[in-house]
Design a protein around this motif. Structure first.
Motif, PDB file in Angstrom:
ATOM      1  N   LEU A 211       0.813  -1.226   0.000  1.00  0.00           N
ATOM      2  CA  LEU A 211       0.000   0.000   0.000  1.00  0.00           C
ATOM      3  C   LEU A 211       0.844   1.274   0.000  1.00  0.00           C
ATOM      4  O   LEU A 211       2.012   1.249   0.391  1.00  0.00           O
ATOM      5  CB  LEU A 211      -0.897   0.002   1.248  1.00  0.00           C
ATOM      6  N   PRO A 212       0.252   2.403  -0.399  1.00  0.00           N
ATOM      7  CA  PRO A 212       0.926   3.697  -0.274  1.00  0.00           C
ATOM      8  C   PRO A 212       1.233   3.966   1.210  1.00  0.00           C
ATOM      9  O   PRO A 212       0.563   3.402   2.073  1.00  0.00           O
ATOM     10  CB  PRO A 212      -0.110   4.698  -0.794  1.00  0.00           C
ATOM     11  N   PRO A 213       2.198   4.799   1.550  1.00  0.00           N
ATOM     12  CA  PRO A 213       2.945   5.628   0.597  1.00  0.00           C
ATOM     13  C   PRO A 213       4.083   4.908  -0.117  1.00  0.00           C
ATOM     14  O   PRO A 213       4.612   5.417  -1.102  1.00  0.00           O
ATOM     15  CB  PRO A 213       3.504   6.746   1.487  1.00  0.00           C
ATOM     16  N   ARG A 214       4.432   3.668   0.346  1.00  0.00           N
ATOM     17  CA  ARG A 214       5.597   3.026  -0.286  1.00  0.00           C
ATOM     18  C   ARG A 214       5.255   2.370  -1.615  1.00  0.00           C
ATOM     19  O   ARG A 214       6.050   2.296  -2.517  1.00  0.00           O
ATOM     20  CB  ARG A 214       6.210   2.029   0.683  1.00  0.00           C
ATOM     21  N   GLY A 215       4.036   1.852  -1.727  1.00  0.00           N
ATOM     22  CA  GLY A 215       3.658   1.187  -2.977  1.00  0.00           C
ATOM     23  C   GLY A 215       2.376   1.755  -3.549  1.00  0.00           C
ATOM     24  O   GLY A 215       1.808   2.696  -2.991  1.00  0.00           O
ATOM     25  N   LYS A 216       1.935   1.142  -4.656  1.00  0.00           N
ATOM     26  CA  LYS A 216       0.693   1.601  -5.287  1.00  0.00           C
ATOM     27  C   LYS A 216      -0.392   0.534  -5.181  1.00  0.00           C
ATOM     28  O   LYS A 216      -1.378   0.564  -5.910  1.00  0.00           O
ATOM     29  CB  LYS A 216       0.950   1.899  -6.760  1.00  0.00           C
ATOM     30  N   GLY A 217      -0.159  -0.456  -4.288  1.00  0.00           N
ATOM     31  CA  GLY A 217      -1.093  -1.580  -4.184  1.00  0.00           C
ATOM     32  C   GLY A 217      -0.538  -2.738  -4.977  1.00  0.00           C
ATOM     33  O   GLY A 217      -0.290  -2.604  -6.170  1.00  0.00           O
ATOM     34  N   LEU A 218      -0.306  -3.879  -4.299  1.00  0.00           N
ATOM     35  CA  LEU A 218       0.248  -5.039  -5.018  1.00  0.00           C
ATOM     36  C   LEU A 218      -0.798  -6.138  -5.169  1.00  0.00           C
ATOM     37  O   LEU A 218      -1.117  -6.535  -6.285  1.00  0.00           O
ATOM     38  CB  LEU A 218       1.494  -5.569  -4.285  1.00  0.00           C
ATOM     39  N   SER A 219      -1.346  -6.629  -4.054  1.00  0.00           N
ATOM     40  CA  SER A 219      -2.281  -7.745  -4.166  1.00  0.00           C
ATOM     41  C   SER A 219      -3.580  -7.271  -4.832  1.00  0.00           C
ATOM     42  O   SER A 219      -3.915  -6.085  -4.809  1.00  0.00           O
ATOM     43  CB  SER A 219      -2.593  -8.329  -2.785  1.00  0.00           C
ATOM     44  N   HIS A 220      -4.286  -8.229  -5.419  1.00  0.00           N
ATOM     45  CA  HIS A 220      -5.596  -7.972  -6.034  1.00  0.00           C
ATOM     46  C   HIS A 220      -6.539  -7.286  -5.038  1.00  0.00           C
ATOM     47  O   HIS A 220      -7.213  -6.311  -5.359  1.00  0.00           O
ATOM     48  CB  HIS A 220      -6.186  -9.295  -6.529  1.00  0.00           C
ATOM     49  N   ARG A 221      -6.529  -7.781  -3.794  1.00  0.00           N
ATOM     50  CA  ARG A 221      -7.453  -7.244  -2.773  1.00  0.00           C
ATOM     51  C   ARG A 221      -7.066  -5.810  -2.402  1.00  0.00           C
ATOM     52  O   ARG A 221      -7.922  -4.952  -2.262  1.00  0.00           O
ATOM     53  CB  ARG A 221      -7.443  -8.169  -1.541  1.00  0.00           C
ATOM     54  N   ALA A 222      -5.766  -5.572  -2.251  1.00  0.00           N
ATOM     55  CA  ALA A 222      -5.318  -4.219  -1.902  1.00  0.00           C
ATOM     56  C   ALA A 222      -5.632  -3.251  -3.043  1.00  0.00           C
ATOM     57  O   ALA A 222      -6.040  -2.112  -2.810  1.00  0.00           O
ATOM     58  CB  ALA A 222      -3.823  -4.222  -1.604  1.00  0.00           C
ATOM     59  N   ARG A 223      -5.455  -3.709  -4.295  1.00  0.00           N
ATOM     60  CA  ARG A 223      -5.732  -2.827  -5.438  1.00  0.00           C
ATOM     61  C   ARG A 223      -7.214  -2.487  -5.527  1.00  0.00           C
ATOM     62  O   ARG A 223      -7.588  -1.345  -5.796  1.00  0.00           O
ATOM     63  CB  ARG A 223      -5.267  -3.495  -6.740  1.00  0.00           C
ATOM     64  N   ALA A 224      -8.066  -3.491  -5.298  1.00  0.00           N
ATOM     65  CA  ALA A 224      -9.513  -3.218  -5.321  1.00  0.00           C
ATOM     66  C   ALA A 224      -9.881  -2.321  -4.145  1.00  0.00           C
ATOM     67  O   ALA A 224     -10.697  -1.397  -4.263  1.00  0.00           O
ATOM     68  CB  ALA A 224     -10.303  -4.528  -5.272  1.00  0.00           C
TER      69      ALA A 224
END
Ligand code: ITT
Length: 236
Positions: A211-224
């Motif tokens: 997840l942010p701030p370090r990432g933009k969402g990796l897993s399918h669930r986190a992205r949704a």
């Protein structure tokens, strides 16, 4: 014409089309208590973690002794809606459901919406992963390119008055054998997300969500979930 969310769609009338556009961008805010409509402990833990920064009072279907509805939908989104609506209707409170699964290219998208069923009644995911591997072997899918797959997550928040908020996302990857890592749940140990060196089974949940701030969402669930958060939640 109205769609199954009670929103206007289609038609040649300009005002109706304008209304349609407006209704599709007006999201309902999620706050207060939210029933997490899952009986899967791995998913429940992830959904709770994702919600934690947003000050939502999350209570699980298990804590409320809710019955599991039959998942009769033919898509992830339809099944997420069935679970969220069943929980919202039986509790009188907004409910949040995830329907997810692993779609393997060489198996024509299987197990897909049947991902949980491939583990059998005893929810044996070691066996489910072996079944996938056996099927890949029978199809001669040995190279990483032949072993492409993606996880899909469809999220739905349903209110007792019928309002729905729905979001979907996926993550592409490759299936490894033997499985690697004991973290996560389900098919995590055999799923290597594109661009990563560790399987989901080898990642902690923070890395899996990305997840942010370090990432933009990796897993399918986190992205949704990030789509849901953007539309319906107050910033943490
Ligand atoms: P609920 O319906 O009660 O939420 P379930 O396990 O039956 O629980 P699904 O019908 O959505 O949920 O089945 C999805 C299956 O796909 C799940 O059991 C996992 O095995 C697999 N799956 C989904 N997301 C996953 C993830 O992040 N990591 C590993 N496996 C996952």
């Amino acid at each position: 014409m109205t769609n199954d969310r009670g929103q206007k769609e289609g038609g040649s009338d300009g005002a109706a089309n304008h209304l349609c556009c407006l209704s599709s961008i007006v999201h309902r805010h999620v706050s207060g208590r939210l029933v997490i409509a899952t009986h899967n402990p791995g998913k429940l833990a992830e959904m709770r973690e994702l919600l934690a920064p947003y000050g939502i009072d999350a209570i699980s279907a298990g804590e409320l002794s809710l019955k599991e509805p039959e998942e009769t939908g033919m898509t992830f989104a339809a099944n997420a809606r069935i679970k969220a609506q069943a929980a919202a209707n039986s509790t009188g409170q907004p409910a949040f459901a995830d329907d997810s699964g692993l779609a393997v290219d060489a198996l024509d998208g299987a197990p897909g919406i049947y991902s949980a069923r491939w583990a059998g009644p005893d929810k044996n995911f070691s066996r489910a992963m072996e079944t996938i591997e056996q099927n890949l072997f029978e199809r001669g899918a040995g190279t990483p390119q032949q072993r492409k797959a993606h996880f899909v997550s469809a999220l739905c928040v349903a209110w007792p008055d019928g309002h729905l908020e729905e979001f979907e996302a996926c993550v592409d990857g490759t299936l490894v054998w033997p499985p690697r890592g004991d973290n996560g749940f389900g098919y995590d140990p055999m799923f290597l997300p594109d661009g990563q060196t560790r399987t989901f089974g080898e990642m902690g949940s923070e890395e899996k969500h990305g997840l942010p701030p370090r990432g933009k969402g990796l897993s399918h669930r986190a992205r949704a979930f990030l789509k849901l958060a953007e539309a319906c939640l107050d910033r943490p």
